[in-house]
Design an enzyme around this catalytic site. Structure first.
Site, PDB file in Angstrom:
ATOM      1  N   ASP A   1       0.834  -1.203   0.000  1.00 41.51           N
ATOM      2  CA  ASP A   1       0.000   0.000   0.000  1.00 41.51           C
ATOM      3  C   ASP A   1       0.871   1.255   0.000  1.00 41.51           C
ATOM      4  O   ASP A   1       1.996   1.244   0.496  1.00 41.51           O
ATOM      5  CB  ASP A   1      -0.924  -0.025   1.231  1.00 41.51           C
TER       6      ASP A   1
ATOM      7  N   ASN B   1     -10.991  -2.732  -5.369  1.00 46.95           N
ATOM      8  CA  ASN B   1     -10.234  -1.732  -6.128  1.00 46.95           C
ATOM      9  C   ASN B   1     -10.906  -1.347  -7.455  1.00 46.95           C
ATOM     10  O   ASN B   1     -10.528  -0.351  -8.088  1.00 46.95           O
ATOM     11  CB  ASN B   1      -8.796  -2.198  -6.382  1.00 46.95           C
TER      12      ASN B   1
HETATM   13  C1  IPE Z   1      -5.291  -2.802  -0.173  1.00 50.31           C
HETATM   14  O1  IPE Z   1      -5.019  -1.475  -0.334  1.00 50.31           O
HETATM   15  C2  IPE Z   1      -5.338  -3.478  -1.513  1.00 50.31           C
HETATM   16  C3  IPE Z   1      -4.061  -3.647  -2.192  1.00 50.31           C
HETATM   17  C4  IPE Z   1      -2.895  -3.318  -1.713  1.00 50.31           C
HETATM   18  C5  IPE Z   1      -4.144  -4.255  -3.490  1.00 50.31           C
HETATM   19  P1  IPE Z   1      -6.176  -0.403  -0.455  1.00 50.31           P
HETATM   20  O2  IPE Z   1      -5.517   0.909  -0.625  1.00 50.31           O
HETATM   21  O3  IPE Z   1      -7.148  -0.799  -1.504  1.00 50.31           O
HETATM   22  O4  IPE Z   1      -6.899  -0.522   0.960  1.00 50.31           O
HETATM   23  P2  IPE Z   1      -7.812   0.517   1.717  1.00 50.31           P
HETATM   24  O5  IPE Z   1      -8.838   1.003   0.731  1.00 50.31           O
HETATM   25  O6  IPE Z   1      -6.933   1.629   2.167  1.00 50.31           O
HETATM   26  O7  IPE Z   1      -8.379  -0.232   2.871  1.00 50.31           O
HETATM   27  C1  IPE Z   2      -1.647   0.245  -3.296  1.00 51.32           C
HETATM   28  O1  IPE Z   2      -1.400   1.604  -3.338  1.00 51.32           O
HETATM   29  C2  IPE Z   2      -1.703  -0.350  -4.663  1.00 51.32           C
HETATM   30  C3  IPE Z   2      -3.024  -0.869  -5.045  1.00 51.32           C
HETATM   31  C4  IPE Z   2      -4.122  -0.836  -4.322  1.00 51.32           C
HETATM   32  C5  IPE Z   2      -3.083  -1.470  -6.348  1.00 51.32           C
HETATM   33  P1  IPE Z   2      -2.592   2.625  -3.309  1.00 51.32           P
HETATM   34  O2  IPE Z   2      -2.957   2.984  -4.712  1.00 51.32           O
HETATM   35  O3  IPE Z   2      -3.721   2.136  -2.485  1.00 51.32           O
HETATM   36  O4  IPE Z   2      -1.892   3.851  -2.605  1.00 51.32           O
HETATM   37  P2  IPE Z   2      -2.527   4.843  -1.556  1.00 51.32           P
HETATM   38  O5  IPE Z   2      -3.070   4.037  -0.429  1.00 51.32           O
HETATM   39  O6  IPE Z   2      -3.614   5.587  -2.285  1.00 51.32           O
HETATM   40  O7  IPE Z   2      -1.405   5.711  -1.155  1.00 51.32           O
HETATM   41 MG    MG Z   3      -4.174   2.325  -0.498  1.00 53.57          MG
END
Ligand code: IPE
Ligand code: IPE
Ligand code: MG
Length: 237
Positions: free
Chosen positions: A17, A65
């Site tokens: 993340d 997602n």
């Molecule tokens: C978790 O991250 C999913 C992945 C890393 C693929 P998210 O960014 O989607 O999680 P939330 O929304 O902060 O809980």
């Molecule tokens: C995690 O990074 C990657 C995926 C969920 C694919 P994020 O895109 O959730 O990054 P933040 O949480 O917005 O910083």
């Molecule tokens: Mg995230």
């Protein structure tokens, strides 16, 4: 960092993340953050193999997602396809075996194709198993498993009373992989976000505020060193 070679977690799962925040901090697009994140996948997979980790499960795309802007989802899918196609030679060189968990039939056909090709091509590799969680949701996995079992009851005469915590594991997406020993979440959030709900029951958790594109081998070593300090009790004393 000195690690105890006899206590290396066999299976590490990572919630990768922080790509978006990493990019925002630099005035870059979220897609650029994901691209930077991809390079880290490469680095951490190799590092895992060097350290002697057997299985690395990476949360790359959740069932939730899809709620993101279409452009970001498209960019993520493109990157994924590129990883699968471009990295195949290096998967071989590093003896990486690719696997995937999730509702894979819900992925774009091009990604499914690249994924199936890479899985088939690397199935004999014995270095490290790179297990990608794609269109993955922990609740979806449990529901899908329950449906598979119900179908066996209906069509194959399976007995409901014979289902237990262990045998239910056979209905999960990767029945042959053991539960993770260590869960790492980058980006600082303290939640599971629907990841491996069934398998994480007794997994040790390590959360770091470092954004995924900044996560280095040294950070992985630090997480493992922290894990090695833990006393895993599994409910016993
Ligand atoms: C978790 O991250 C999913 C992945 C890393 C693929 P998210 O960014 O989607 O999680 P939330 O929304 O902060 O809980
Ligand atoms: C995690 O990074 C990657 C995926 C969920 C694919 P994020 O895109 O959730 O990054 P933040 O949480 O917005 O910083
Ligand atoms: Mg995230």
């Amino acid at each position: 960092m000195v690690l105890d070679k006899n206590n290396i977690p066999k299976h590490i799962a990572i919630i990768m993340d922080g790509n978006g925040r990493w990019a925002q901090k630099r005035g870059l697009s979220r897609a650029q953050g994901h691209r930077a994140g991809l390079n880290i996948v490469r680095e951490i997979t190799r590092a895992s193999r060097e350290i002697g980790v057997k299985i690395l499960t990476l949360y790359a795309f959740s069932t939730e997602n899809w709620k993101r802007p279409e452009r970001e989802v498209a960019a993520l899918m493109r990157l994924l396809e590129r990883l699968l196609r471009k990295e195949l030679p290096s998967f071989h060189k590093n003896r990486i075996r690719l696997r995937a968990i999730g509702r894979l039939d819900g992925l774009p056909p091009r990604v499914q194709e690249a994924l199936n090709d890479a899985i088939r091509a690397t199935e004999k590799n014995d270095g490290v198993t790179l297990n990608l969680a794609l269109n993955y949701g922990g609740r979806a996995e449990i529901v899908d498993g329950a449906k598979k079992f119900a179908l066996n009851v209906k069509e194959k005469g399976y007995v409901i009373d014979e289902l237990n915590e262990e045998s239910f594991g056979e209905y999960l997406y990767a029945a042959d992989l053991p539960d993770p020993d260590l869960l790492i979440r980058t980006g600082g959030e303290r939640r599971l976000s629907n990841f491996l709900l069934y398998q994480l029951s007794y997994t040790e958790i390590f959360i770091t505020s470092i954004y995924w594109p900044d996560f280095k081998k040294a950070n992985l070593l630090e997480a493992i060193a922290d894990y090695q300090q833990r006393n895993r009790k599994f409910g016993s004393i």
